[in-house]
Enzyme design. Structure first.
Site, PDB file in Angstrom:
ATOM      1  N   ASP A  22       0.634  -1.506  -0.218  1.00  0.00           N
ATOM      2  CA  ASP A  22       0.602   0.081   0.199  1.00  0.00           C
ATOM      3  C   ASP A  22       0.838   1.524  -0.193  1.00  0.00           C
ATOM      4  O   ASP A  22       0.322   2.379   0.095  1.00  0.00           O
ATOM      5  CB  ASP A  22      -0.778   0.103   1.161  1.00  0.00           C
ATOM      6  CG  ASP A  22      -1.787  -1.146   1.645  1.00  0.00           C
ATOM      7  OD1 ASP A  22      -2.009  -1.892   0.534  1.00  0.00           O
ATOM      8  OD2 ASP A  22      -2.385  -1.328   2.081  1.00  0.00           O
ATOM      9  N   HIS A  66      28.902   5.605  -9.564  1.00  0.00           N
ATOM     10  CA  HIS A  66      28.243   4.939  -8.873  1.00  0.00           C
ATOM     11  C   HIS A  66      27.493   4.890  -7.560  1.00  0.00           C
ATOM     12  O   HIS A  66      26.853   3.595  -6.662  1.00  0.00           O
ATOM     13  CB  HIS A  66      26.735   4.509  -9.958  1.00  0.00           C
ATOM     14  CG  HIS A  66      26.425   5.690 -11.640  1.00  0.00           C
ATOM     15  ND1 HIS A  66      26.205   4.880 -12.379  1.00  0.00           N
ATOM     16  CD2 HIS A  66      27.411   6.397 -11.758  1.00  0.00           C
ATOM     17  CE1 HIS A  66      26.798   5.987 -13.558  1.00  0.00           C
ATOM     18  NE2 HIS A  66      26.293   6.654 -13.299  1.00  0.00           N
ATOM     19  N   ASP A 126      28.944  13.453  -3.924  1.00  0.00           N
ATOM     20  CA  ASP A 126      28.165  13.966  -5.683  1.00  0.00           C
ATOM     21  C   ASP A 126      26.707  14.321  -4.698  1.00  0.00           C
ATOM     22  O   ASP A 126      25.522  13.190  -4.853  1.00  0.00           O
ATOM     23  CB  ASP A 126      28.316  12.535  -6.464  1.00  0.00           C
ATOM     24  CG  ASP A 126      27.510  13.293  -7.745  1.00  0.00           C
ATOM     25  OD1 ASP A 126      26.855  14.044  -8.153  1.00  0.00           O
ATOM     26  OD2 ASP A 126      27.540  12.712  -9.015  1.00  0.00           O
ATOM     27  N   ASP A 169      22.841  19.578  -9.405  1.00  0.00           N
ATOM     28  CA  ASP A 169      24.596  18.403  -9.462  1.00  0.00           C
ATOM     29  C   ASP A 169      25.735  19.157  -9.391  1.00  0.00           C
ATOM     30  O   ASP A 169      26.438  19.327 -10.119  1.00  0.00           O
ATOM     31  CB  ASP A 169      23.808  17.970 -10.864  1.00  0.00           C
ATOM     32  CG  ASP A 169      25.000  16.740 -10.855  1.00  0.00           C
ATOM     33  OD1 ASP A 169      25.105  16.278 -10.301  1.00  0.00           O
ATOM     34  OD2 ASP A 169      25.132  16.338 -12.544  1.00  0.00           O
ATOM     35  N   HIS A 228      34.765   8.415 -17.582  1.00  0.00           N
ATOM     36  CA  HIS A 228      33.086   9.687 -18.171  1.00  0.00           C
ATOM     37  C   HIS A 228      33.440  10.598 -19.019  1.00  0.00           C
ATOM     38  O   HIS A 228      34.350  11.060 -19.097  1.00  0.00           O
ATOM     39  CB  HIS A 228      32.736   9.544 -17.238  1.00  0.00           C
ATOM     40  CG  HIS A 228      32.961  10.568 -15.833  1.00  0.00           C
ATOM     41  ND1 HIS A 228      32.932  11.403 -15.993  1.00  0.00           N
ATOM     42  CD2 HIS A 228      33.228   9.961 -14.721  1.00  0.00           C
ATOM     43  CE1 HIS A 228      33.703  12.192 -14.659  1.00  0.00           C
ATOM     44  NE2 HIS A 228      33.884  11.327 -14.057  1.00  0.00           N
ATOM     45  N   HIS A 251      27.109  17.448 -18.772  1.00  0.00           N
ATOM     46  CA  HIS A 251      25.801  16.574 -19.137  1.00  0.00           C
ATOM     47  C   HIS A 251      24.335  17.843 -19.352  1.00  0.00           C
ATOM     48  O   HIS A 251      24.734  18.858 -18.336  1.00  0.00           O
ATOM     49  CB  HIS A 251      25.238  15.713 -19.005  1.00  0.00           C
ATOM     50  CG  HIS A 251      24.684  15.486 -17.093  1.00  0.00           C
ATOM     51  ND1 HIS A 251      23.576  16.480 -16.868  1.00  0.00           N
ATOM     52  CD2 HIS A 251      25.987  14.932 -16.134  1.00  0.00           C
ATOM     53  CE1 HIS A 251      23.916  15.972 -15.529  1.00  0.00           C
ATOM     54  NE2 HIS A 251      25.503  15.490 -15.316  1.00  0.00           N
ATOM     55  N   HIS A 310      20.269  14.661 -16.045  1.00  0.00           N
ATOM     56  CA  HIS A 310      20.862  14.698 -17.046  1.00  0.00           C
ATOM     57  C   HIS A 310      19.356  14.606 -18.233  1.00  0.00           C
ATOM     58  O   HIS A 310      18.597  13.772 -18.433  1.00  0.00           O
ATOM     59  CB  HIS A 310      20.889  12.977 -17.596  1.00  0.00           C
ATOM     60  CG  HIS A 310      21.776  12.416 -16.561  1.00  0.00           C
ATOM     61  ND1 HIS A 310      22.794  11.369 -16.886  1.00  0.00           N
ATOM     62  CD2 HIS A 310      22.804  12.983 -15.967  1.00  0.00           C
ATOM     63  CE1 HIS A 310      23.974  10.796 -16.128  1.00  0.00           C
ATOM     64  NE2 HIS A 310      23.883  12.302 -15.781  1.00  0.00           N
ATOM     65  N   GLU A 344      32.227  18.131 -14.891  1.00  0.00           N
ATOM     66  CA  GLU A 344      32.693  17.483 -14.251  1.00  0.00           C
ATOM     67  C   GLU A 344      33.240  16.238 -14.023  1.00  0.00           C
ATOM     68  O   GLU A 344      33.285  15.692 -14.235  1.00  0.00           O
ATOM     69  CB  GLU A 344      31.295  16.824 -13.457  1.00  0.00           C
ATOM     70  CG  GLU A 344      30.094  15.999 -14.628  1.00  0.00           C
ATOM     71  CD  GLU A 344      29.406  15.271 -14.012  1.00  0.00           C
ATOM     72  OE1 GLU A 344      29.182  14.747 -13.833  1.00  0.00           O
ATOM     73  OE2 GLU A 344      27.921  15.274 -15.033  1.00  0.00           O
ATOM     74  N   TYR A 368      40.362   8.667 -11.017  1.00  0.00           N
ATOM     75  CA  TYR A 368      39.966   7.652 -10.370  1.00  0.00           C
ATOM     76  C   TYR A 368      41.083   6.834 -10.458  1.00  0.00           C
ATOM     77  O   TYR A 368      40.946   5.909 -11.369  1.00  0.00           O
ATOM     78  CB  TYR A 368      38.474   7.583 -10.909  1.00  0.00           C
ATOM     79  CG  TYR A 368      37.270   8.271 -10.875  1.00  0.00           C
ATOM     80  CD1 TYR A 368      36.961   8.835  -9.572  1.00  0.00           C
ATOM     81  CD2 TYR A 368      37.211   8.567 -12.124  1.00  0.00           C
ATOM     82  CE1 TYR A 368      35.697   9.846  -9.816  1.00  0.00           C
ATOM     83  CE2 TYR A 368      36.011   9.606 -12.674  1.00  0.00           C
ATOM     84  CZ  TYR A 368      35.795   9.992 -11.125  1.00  0.00           C
ATOM     85  OH  TYR A 368      34.363  11.391 -11.854  1.00  0.00           O
ATOM     86  N   ARG A 425      36.837  14.060  -8.156  1.00  0.00           N
ATOM     87  CA  ARG A 425      35.805  14.219  -9.195  1.00  0.00           C
ATOM     88  C   ARG A 425      35.435  16.087  -8.426  1.00  0.00           C
ATOM     89  O   ARG A 425      34.710  16.396  -7.276  1.00  0.00           O
ATOM     90  CB  ARG A 425      34.255  13.725  -9.585  1.00  0.00           C
ATOM     91  CG  ARG A 425      32.722  14.778 -10.624  1.00  0.00           C
ATOM     92  CD  ARG A 425      32.778  13.501 -10.570  1.00  0.00           C
ATOM     93  NE  ARG A 425      31.474  12.828 -10.442  1.00  0.00           N
ATOM     94  CZ  ARG A 425      31.584  11.916 -10.014  1.00  0.00           C
ATOM     95  NH1 ARG A 425      32.304  11.036  -9.647  1.00  0.00           N
ATOM     96  NH2 ARG A 425      30.685  11.276  -9.070  1.00  0.00           N
ATOM     97  N   GLU A 453      32.720  18.810  -9.769  1.00  0.00           N
ATOM     98  CA  GLU A 453      31.174  19.477 -10.471  1.00  0.00           C
ATOM     99  C   GLU A 453      30.606  20.554 -10.113  1.00  0.00           C
ATOM    100  O   GLU A 453      30.428  20.528  -8.992  1.00  0.00           O
ATOM    101  CB  GLU A 453      30.776  17.918 -10.607  1.00  0.00           C
ATOM    102  CG  GLU A 453      28.875  18.159 -10.902  1.00  0.00           C
ATOM    103  CD  GLU A 453      28.394  16.671 -11.186  1.00  0.00           C
ATOM    104  OE1 GLU A 453      28.172  16.476 -10.251  1.00  0.00           O
ATOM    105  OE2 GLU A 453      27.234  16.882 -12.624  1.00  0.00           O
TER     106      GLU A 453
HETATM  107  N1  GLY Z   1      25.079  12.811  -9.839  1.00  0.00           N
HETATM  108  C1  GLY Z   1      24.656  12.588 -11.434  1.00  0.00           C
HETATM  109  C2  GLY Z   1      25.620  12.965 -12.399  1.00  0.00           C
HETATM  110  O1  GLY Z   1      26.762  13.444 -11.775  1.00  0.00           O
HETATM  111  O2  GLY Z   1      25.938  12.673 -13.750  1.00  0.00           O
HETATM  112 MN    MN Z   2      26.628  15.710 -13.422  1.00  0.00          MN
HETATM  113 MN    MN Z   3      27.119  14.546 -10.317  1.00  0.00          MN
END
Ligand code: GLY
Ligand code: MN
Ligand code: MN
Length: 434
Positions: free
Chosen positions: A36, A239, A256, A267, A346, A350, A357, A380, A384, A401, A403
């Protein structure tokens, strides 16, 4: 708050692009988490973009032509349900509050839609987005086709309504930018709070709680995505979401995290030492990523290709990897062979907006599209470094990272998350100081 005019302008822009035909844009369904209990409701971004209505079980219907019309189907007032679940606008109040031409009970959708679709030259919707809506819309189409002997015709063309909406959503209007700036400001405060709360022995989830607390107490409805709070080696899991480990003296912490405010995402990533002091190798990598980010931000301007910030970041990162003994050979070789991808796997950003995204193509006719004033994106870069025989030990398990969220302006860009502490001096002055 609802700015009727802005939504009306967006609908008018879509209607003008459609030229003719009918568009059907449903909001997102409610989703069961277990038995529920439902997930906290989040509207569909396309639907919300066009009308600002945030209740579930609603559909926007737009009819283009000489006299364009916007129709909203929504839940009726229902005292019994409102006692249990809270306020509902109902069609009458929704029509007034959201400035549509007419509003109807959602229960009339199956009855009204075949009539509205009949004799329209084109149908605009989002095929494949939701199997139930695909089936329902096809049923309406077939009902219209079944009447062909009475002289009624069904739309001959079906367009993906997302093509036009994605392009519109790429260029943020004043209302969107105001919300994105506020979301960015809240997330900046949350990162500062997290830095202050961090010290050896704390758990990653304790820092996650500080972030969520700051988001919510400043009015953000959601995290825009689940926060990544990754200490030590966990920072090398892109992730990572367990957020369950102890923060160790001498390790870095990568966070992040960004909030969603009235539908708009922020972000931000920051990386800092758990004990408040960068050691030699950590400082090397941090300064490298910071320089890569500065190069990427400098490359973010109108007319530059989407890929220009990424290219700029990769050149800086590649040279640093050679200098640190992580990669061998010349910079051109490292870039050409893609050897840098062992440590930077990466891309550099984005689109950002209603979705973290966000909507919008990255290439047009096979080429990276040019940036334009009003676009919003993340920048970003990261580095690593997992343990490996060929990697100098001092760098093992360092993951960094950085960002930020960026708005393309008339002559460059504006970092809308600039209030988030970033320099080594700012960070070292804050960590552990709550
Ligand atoms: N937090 C998701 C990204 O950095 O794309
Ligand atoms: Mn991002
Ligand atoms: Mn991010």
């Amino acid at each position: 708050m609802t700015d009727i005019k802005t939504y009306a302008q967006r609908r008018a822009a879509l209607l003008a692009q459609m030229q003719n035909g009918i568009a059907i844009v449903p909001t997102a369904p409610e989703r069961v988490r277990n038995r529920d209990s439902e997930y906290l409701y989040r509207f569909d971004s396309y639907f919300y973009y066009l009308c600002g209505f945030h209740e579930p079980e609603a559909v926007l219907v737009l009819i283009a032509g000489a006299e364009p019309q916007s129709l909203l189907f929504c839940r009726e007032k229902n005292l019994e349900r409102e006692i249990w679940d809270g306020f509902r606008f109902g069609p009458e109040a929704a029509r007034e509050a959201f400035g549509v031409d007419a509003a109807y009970p959602i229960g009339q959708l199956d009855e009204k839609l075949p009539t509205l679709i009949a004799n329209q030259p084109a149908l605009h919707y989002a095929p494949g987005l939701d199997a139930d809506w695909d089936a329902r819309i096809m049923r309406w189409l077939n009902q219209v086709r079944a009447q062909s002997r009475t002289g009624v015709s069904a739309p001959q063309r079906i367009h993906d309504v997302r093509a036009a909406l994605d392009e519109m959503r790429l260029l943020k209007d004043a209302q969107e930018l105001a919300l994105m700036r506020r979301a960015a400001g809240i997330s900046a405060k949350a990162h500062e709070r997290a830095m202050r709360a961090t010290r050896p022995g704390r758990m990653e989830y304790e820092i996650e709680a500080e972030l969520l607390y700051e988001f919510r107490r400043r009015g953000a409805q959601f995290p825009a995505y689940w926060p990544i709070v990754a200490g030590g080696a966990n920072a090398c899991v892109l992730h990572y979401s367990d957020n369950s480990a102890r923060l160790e003296d001498g390790a870095l912490l990568l966070i992040d995290a960004g909030c969603e405010l009235d539908g708009y995402a922020s972000d931000i990533t920051r990386t800092f030492p758990v004990n408040g002091k960068f050691d030699g190798a950590q400082k090397d990598v941090y300064e490298l990523v910071l320089a890569a980010q500065a190069a990427a931000i400098a490359a973010t301007r109108p007319g530059a290709a989407w890929d220009a910030p990424h290219e700029a970041a990769v050149r800086v990162l590649g040279q640093g990897m050679i200098d640190f003994g992580l990669c061998q050979g010349s910079l051109d070789q490292v870039l050409e062979t893609g050897d840098y991808k062992r440590f930077y796997m990466h891309r550099t950003g984005h689109w950002l907006g209603l979705d973290v995204h966000d909507a919008g193509e990255y290439k047009l006719d096979g080429k990276w599209r040019p940036l334009k004033e009003g676009m919003t994106l993340t920048v970003e870069p990261g580095c690593y470094i997992r343990p490996a025989e060929a990697v100098p030990k001092a760098y093992w398990n360092i993951g960094v990272r950085i960002e930020d969220d960026v708005l393309v302006t008339a002559d460059g860009c504006e970092v809308i998350t600039a209030a988030t502490p970033k320099s080594i001096a700012e960070i070292e002055a804050l960590v552990g100081k709550d």
